[in-house]
Design a protein around this motif. Structure first.
Motif, mmCIF file in Angstrom:
data_model
loop_
_atom_site.group_PDB
_atom_site.id
_atom_site.type_symbol
_atom_site.label_atom_id
_atom_site.label_comp_id
_atom_site.label_asym_id
_atom_site.label_seq_id
_atom_site.Cartn_x
_atom_site.Cartn_y
_atom_site.Cartn_z
ATOM 1 N N HIS A 48 0.852 -1.189 0.000
ATOM 2 C CA HIS A 48 0.000 0.000 0.000
ATOM 3 C C HIS A 48 0.888 1.239 0.000
ATOM 4 O O HIS A 48 1.828 1.317 0.795
ATOM 5 N N PRO A 49 0.595 2.213 -0.847
ATOM 6 C CA PRO A 49 1.396 3.436 -0.862
ATOM 7 C C PRO A 49 0.950 4.393 0.227
ATOM 8 O O PRO A 49 -0.068 4.176 0.893
ATOM 9 N N ASP A 50 1.709 5.451 0.393
ATOM 10 C CA ASP A 50 1.245 6.527 1.249
ATOM 11 C C ASP A 50 0.338 7.450 0.439
ATOM 12 O O ASP A 50 -0.063 7.128 -0.693
ATOM 13 N N ARG A 51 0.035 8.594 0.990
ATOM 14 C CA ARG A 51 -0.876 9.547 0.361
ATOM 15 C C ARG A 51 -0.480 9.874 -1.091
ATOM 16 O O ARG A 51 -1.345 9.931 -1.974
ATOM 17 N N ALA A 52 0.805 10.057 -1.330
ATOM 18 C CA ALA A 52 1.252 10.453 -2.665
ATOM 19 C C ALA A 52 0.954 9.373 -3.700
ATOM 20 O O ALA A 52 0.688 9.678 -4.866
ATOM 21 N N GLY A 53 0.999 8.122 -3.302
ATOM 22 C CA GLY A 53 0.691 7.046 -4.230
ATOM 23 C C GLY A 53 -0.763 7.058 -4.659
ATOM 24 O O GLY A 53 -1.082 6.836 -5.837
ATOM 25 N N TYR A 54 -1.638 7.323 -3.702
ATOM 26 C CA TYR A 54 -3.055 7.412 -4.056
ATOM 27 C C TYR A 54 -3.327 8.648 -4.910
ATOM 28 O O TYR A 54 -4.197 8.619 -5.792
ATOM 29 N N ASP A 55 -2.600 9.722 -4.660
ATOM 30 C CA ASP A 55 -2.695 10.893 -5.540
ATOM 31 C C ASP A 55 -2.332 10.508 -6.972
ATOM 32 O O ASP A 55 -3.012 10.888 -7.930
ATOM 33 N N ARG A 56 -1.250 9.747 -7.105
ATOM 34 C CA ARG A 56 -0.771 9.354 -8.433
ATOM 35 C C ARG A 56 -1.774 8.448 -9.135
ATOM 36 O O ARG A 56 -2.059 8.621 -10.329
ATOM 37 N N LEU A 57 -2.313 7.483 -8.409
ATOM 38 C CA LEU A 57 -3.277 6.568 -9.023
ATOM 39 C C LEU A 57 -4.543 7.302 -9.429
ATOM 40 O O LEU A 57 -5.087 7.071 -10.515
ATOM 41 N N ALA A 58 -5.016 8.192 -8.589
ATOM 42 C CA ALA A 58 -6.203 8.980 -8.931
ATOM 43 C C ALA A 58 -5.956 9.824 -10.176
ATOM 44 O O ALA A 58 -6.853 9.992 -11.017
ATOM 45 N N GLU A 59 -4.737 10.353 -10.307
ATOM 46 C CA GLU A 59 -4.394 11.149 -11.491
ATOM 47 C C GLU A 59 -4.453 10.300 -12.752
ATOM 48 O O GLU A 59 -4.968 10.735 -13.792
ATOM 49 N N LEU A 60 -3.926 9.075 -12.676
ATOM 50 C CA LEU A 60 -3.966 8.175 -13.838
ATOM 51 C C LEU A 60 -5.405 7.873 -14.243
ATOM 52 O O LEU A 60 -5.728 7.838 -15.439
ATOM 53 N N ILE A 61 -6.256 7.651 -13.258
ATOM 54 C CA ILE A 61 -7.657 7.352 -13.562
ATOM 55 C C ILE A 61 -8.367 8.583 -14.110
ATOM 56 O O ILE A 61 -9.116 8.507 -15.086
ATOM 57 N N TRP A 62 -8.119 9.731 -13.499
ATOM 58 C CA TRP A 62 -8.780 10.972 -13.927
ATOM 59 C C TRP A 62 -8.466 11.300 -15.387
ATOM 60 O O TRP A 62 -9.338 11.789 -16.120
ATOM 61 N N ASP A 63 -7.249 11.042 -15.827
ATOM 62 C CA ASP A 63 -6.835 11.370 -17.194
ATOM 63 C C ASP A 63 -7.205 10.296 -18.210
ATOM 64 O O ASP A 63 -6.977 10.465 -19.412
ATOM 65 N N TRP A 64 -7.738 9.196 -17.746
ATOM 66 C CA TRP A 64 -8.074 8.053 -18.597
ATOM 67 C C TRP A 64 -9.354 8.317 -19.385
ATOM 68 O O TRP A 64 -10.348 8.778 -18.841
ATOM 69 N N ASP A 65 -9.335 8.012 -20.670
ATOM 70 C CA ASP A 65 -10.503 8.238 -21.518
ATOM 71 C C ASP A 65 -11.723 7.451 -21.039
ATOM 72 O O ASP A 65 -12.859 7.927 -21.162
ATOM 73 N N GLY A 66 -11.496 6.249 -20.520
ATOM 74 C CA GLY A 66 -12.620 5.453 -20.038
ATOM 75 C C GLY A 66 -13.404 6.166 -18.953
ATOM 76 O O GLY A 66 -14.637 6.209 -18.975
ATOM 77 N N TRP A 67 -12.690 6.747 -18.010
ATOM 78 C CA TRP A 67 -13.325 7.507 -16.931
ATOM 79 C C TRP A 67 -13.988 8.764 -17.453
ATOM 80 O O TRP A 67 -15.139 9.064 -17.133
ATOM 81 N N ARG A 68 -13.272 9.497 -18.269
ATOM 82 C CA ARG A 68 -13.789 10.774 -18.758
ATOM 83 C C ARG A 68 -15.037 10.596 -19.615
ATOM 84 O O ARG A 68 -15.968 11.394 -19.540
ATOM 85 N N ASN A 69 -15.064 9.547 -20.396
ATOM 86 C CA ASN A 69 -16.263 9.281 -21.194
ATOM 87 C C ASN A 69 -17.435 8.873 -20.312
ATOM 88 O O ASN A 69 -18.587 9.260 -20.550
ATOM 89 N N ALA A 70 -17.149 8.068 -19.285
ATOM 90 C CA ALA A 70 -18.218 7.576 -18.422
ATOM 91 C C ALA A 70 -18.913 8.698 -17.653
ATOM 92 O O ALA A 70 -20.132 8.671 -17.444
#
Length: 215
Positions: free
Chosen positions: A189-211
């Motif tokens: 499990h990462p610390d706070r910064a890791g979850y920030d990074r994962l959320a950023e990857l999801i936020w920029d993902w076309d699948g999420w943005r389209n949904a």
């Protein structure tokens, strides 16, 4: 908050990496996505963090649909999000063998197909692939090799059902921000910064943005 589709109910299913273990802010990536939807995108949304620590695909298969249907109402669009696999690939603690997975690749593939196939009939579904554990000794290398195999199976399964799949395994294995966050956490499990990074990857993902109506 009236632009586009509003009022999404977003159910995020998975394990401790969904739940946000070791996250000082609490809530993991689901909380971060919800906060950005409301504060940045000015979209109404209800985020349900339905991650359970140590859960495998076996446990998820048994519970997800019941929990999702409790939160679905006709007035609001629902999005189902899934992320699992690390616990399937982890060592079977009951045997004390580092060569044995908690859930075999074949069974994990079957569970995944059952979960995603049923979910995709129920509501728009998004699938975030398993994240790498720390790139360290033999134990973690074994898990990452197993995760690489599961990731390939999961990606093929997602394509078969026409479900958007975010492949993050290779990225998190080599991404220094993620790996440093794992070192500051517990290796899984990462610390706070890791979850920030994962959320950023999801936020920029076309699948999420389209949904959510950004596409």
């Amino acid at each position: 908050m009236t632009e586009g589709v509003t009022g999404h109910r977003i159910c995020c299913f998975g394990d401790s990496l969904v739940n946000g273990v070791r996250d000082a802010e609490k809530g993991g990536w689901p909380m971060r996505l919800g906060r950005r939807l409301i504060n940045e995108a000015k979209r109404e949304a209800t985020i349900y963090n339905l991650g359970i620590r140590a859960e495998t695909s076996e446990g998820l298969k048994a519970r997800w649909k019941f929990e999702a249907e409790l939160r679905m109402v006709p007035e609001f669009p629902t999005i189902l999000m899934f992320s699992f696999g690390v616990n399937d690939a982890n060592h079977a603690e009951d045997r004390g063998e580092e060569t044995t997975m908690r859930v075999s690749p074949g069974k994990s593939a079957t569970n995944a197909a059952e979960i995603i196939g049923e979910a995709s009939k129920l509501a728009p579904t998004l699938w975030i692939g398993p994240q790498a554990v720390i790139d360290g000794g033999k134990s973690s290398k074994d898990i990452n090799e197993r995760l690489e195999g599961l990731n390939q199976i999961y990606g093929e399964t997602a394509r078969g059902f026409g479900v958007p799949y975010l492949d993050v395994h290779a990225t998190t294995l080599t991404d220094q921000d993620w790996q440093r966050a794992l070192r500051r956490g517990d290796g899984y499990h990462p610390d706070r910064a890791g979850y920030d990074r994962l959320a950023e990857l999801i936020w920029d993902w076309d699948g999420w943005r389209n949904a959510v109506g950004f596409g």
